[in-house]
Scaffold this motif. Structure first.
Motif, PDB file in Angstrom:
ATOM      1  N   ASN A 113       0.874  -1.171   0.169  1.00  0.00           N
ATOM      2  CA  ASN A 113       0.003   0.031   0.317  1.00  0.00           C
ATOM      3  C   ASN A 113       0.807   1.100  -0.218  1.00  0.00           C
ATOM      4  N   ASP A 114       0.214   2.404  -0.086  1.00  0.00           N
ATOM      5  CA  ASP A 114       1.023   3.757  -0.243  1.00  0.00           C
ATOM      6  C   ASP A 114       1.766   3.789   1.308  1.00  0.00           C
ATOM      7  N   MET A 115       2.829   4.440   1.138  1.00  0.00           N
ATOM      8  CA  MET A 115       3.558   4.579   2.394  1.00  0.00           C
ATOM      9  C   MET A 115       2.537   5.844   3.386  1.00  0.00           C
ATOM     10  N   PRO A 116       2.478   5.527   4.523  1.00  0.00           N
ATOM     11  CA  PRO A 116       1.666   6.366   5.225  1.00  0.00           C
ATOM     12  C   PRO A 116       2.511   7.709   5.249  1.00  0.00           C
ATOM     13  N   ALA A 117       1.574   8.642   5.357  1.00  0.00           N
ATOM     14  CA  ALA A 117       1.996  10.437   5.318  1.00  0.00           C
ATOM     15  C   ALA A 117       3.171  10.432   6.154  1.00  0.00           C
ATOM     16  N   LYS A 118       2.734  10.103   7.562  1.00  0.00           N
ATOM     17  CA  LYS A 118       3.608  10.263   8.606  1.00  0.00           C
ATOM     18  C   LYS A 118       5.112   9.714   8.211  1.00  0.00           C
ATOM     19  N   ASP A 119       5.155   8.432   7.865  1.00  0.00           N
ATOM     20  CA  ASP A 119       6.441   7.708   7.523  1.00  0.00           C
ATOM     21  C   ASP A 119       7.067   8.388   6.378  1.00  0.00           C
ATOM     22  N   MET A 120       6.283   8.885   5.335  1.00  0.00           N
ATOM     23  CA  MET A 120       6.844   9.565   4.031  1.00  0.00           C
ATOM     24  C   MET A 120       7.684  10.826   4.559  1.00  0.00           C
ATOM     25  N   LEU A 121       6.904  11.688   5.503  1.00  0.00           N
ATOM     26  CA  LEU A 121       7.531  12.803   6.179  1.00  0.00           C
ATOM     27  C   LEU A 121       8.852  12.678   6.759  1.00  0.00           C
ATOM     28  N   LYS A 122       8.687  11.595   7.471  1.00  0.00           N
ATOM     29  CA  LYS A 122       9.763  11.237   8.409  1.00  0.00           C
ATOM     30  C   LYS A 122      10.935  10.853   7.534  1.00  0.00           C
ATOM     31  N   LEU A 123      10.807  10.163   6.411  1.00  0.00           N
ATOM     32  CA  LEU A 123      11.824   9.588   5.174  1.00  0.00           C
ATOM     33  C   LEU A 123      12.466  10.860   4.723  1.00  0.00           C
ATOM     34  N   ILE A 124      11.423  11.969   4.317  1.00  0.00           N
ATOM     35  CA  ILE A 124      11.820  12.992   3.521  1.00  0.00           C
ATOM     36  C   ILE A 124      12.905  13.770   4.585  1.00  0.00           C
TER      37      ILE A 124
END
Ligand SMILES: Nc1ncnc2c1ncn2[C@@H]1O[C@H](COP(=O)(O)OP(=O)(O)OP(=O)(O)O)[C@@H](O)[C@H]1O
Ligand SMILES: [Mg+2]
Length: 250
Positions: A113-124
């Motif tokens: 599934n899509d990466m959860p927004a929170k995880d995406m922000l953290k990764l960025i």
């Protein structure tokens, strides 16, 4: 990880690669050097699966699977990354949004599934800090009005975000100022692990002071004519390519 066997490839009916043999194992860094027009970028494009290039003989194995027939996108989903793969300017699409889409496409191809927004922000946040990329840069339109150095930095950011198994960096040094070169090299070094591999194509020994290769190969007339350790890069810096050409033509 990558196993190239007797690879011949042509573009527009011109034979460019004439029997490349190369094995890159997980955890290794390989540098490819060689005179202009020897086929370095062609090799990178053929590995990544760019359509203009036709494999006429030999094959490319990636993690035990023959990938010759796979489209560039499929190879990318399997973890092959080529710098300059996405050089397009996309006005209105920010660096960050482009990355989000790319990551979620890869996940989709892997059945996730899509990466959860929170995880995406953290990764960025994590990756942009690692590469000393500021917030303003992340919100700019992709490649629009980017300087040469900014383009390169963006490529390394893409690499950092996608965490490929095999990263091929074509002339990452050209157009980088000293600080940017150091940042890019540091980024590559920090992303290096025992599970991934890097192929760096470069003209300058200088880059290899920062990204230290396990092996250096010289490409000439579409063939790897010499391989060695990082000392070979020093020798080339000192003596140029003529002695290699003479050896090959002798
Ligand atoms: N799309 C193409 N159409 C026509 N010729 C091509 C194409 N791509 C590569 N070539 C030719 O293939 C040869 C090898 O080019 P390539 O870009 O792989 O060299 P290179 O080793 O990367 O050189 P450089 O050090 O200048 O980057 C050159 O003669 C080039 O003109
Ligand atoms: Mg090139």
């Amino acid at each position: 990880m990558l196993k190239i066997d007797n690879l011949h490839a042509s573009v527009e009916d011109k034979n460019i690669l004439q029997g490349i043999n190369l094995e890159v194992k997980a955890g290794e860094v390989h540098a490819i050097m060689g005179p202009n027009g020897s086929g370095k970028s062609t090799l990178a494009s053929v590995i990544a699966g760019k359509e203009e290039y036709e494999v006429t003989k030999g094959n490319i194995e990636f993690n035990g699977e023959n990938i010759d027939e796979l489209a560039a996108e499929e190879r990318a989903h399997k973890g092959v990354f080529l710098s300059f793969q996405y050089p397009v300017e996309i006005p209105g699409v920010s660096v960050t949004n482009f990355m989000k889409t790319a990551i979620n496409e890869t996940r989709k191809a892997q059945g996730l599934n899509d990466m959860p927004a929170k995880d995406m922000l953290k990764l960025i946040r994590e990756k942009s800090e690692l590469l000393e990329i500021d917030r303003k840069f992340l919100s700019r339109s992709l490649n629009e009005g980017f300087s040469g150095g900014e383009k390169k930095r963006n490529e390394i950011f893409q690499m950092a975000m996608l965490e490929p198994k095999l990263a091929i960096l074509d002339e990452t040094d050209s157009g980088l100022d000293i600080d940017a070169l150091r940042i890019v090299a540091n980024g590559v070094n920090k992303l290096k692990s025992k599970d991934n591999a890097v192929v760096v194509i470069t003209h300058y020994q200088r880059l290899l002071d920062y990204i230290v290769p396990d092996y250096v190969h010289v490409l000439y007339n579409g063939k790897i004519v010499k391989s060695g350790t990082k000392e070979l890069a020093h020798e080339l810096e000192e003596k140029g390519y003529d002695w290699i050409k003479e050896e090959v033509n002798a």
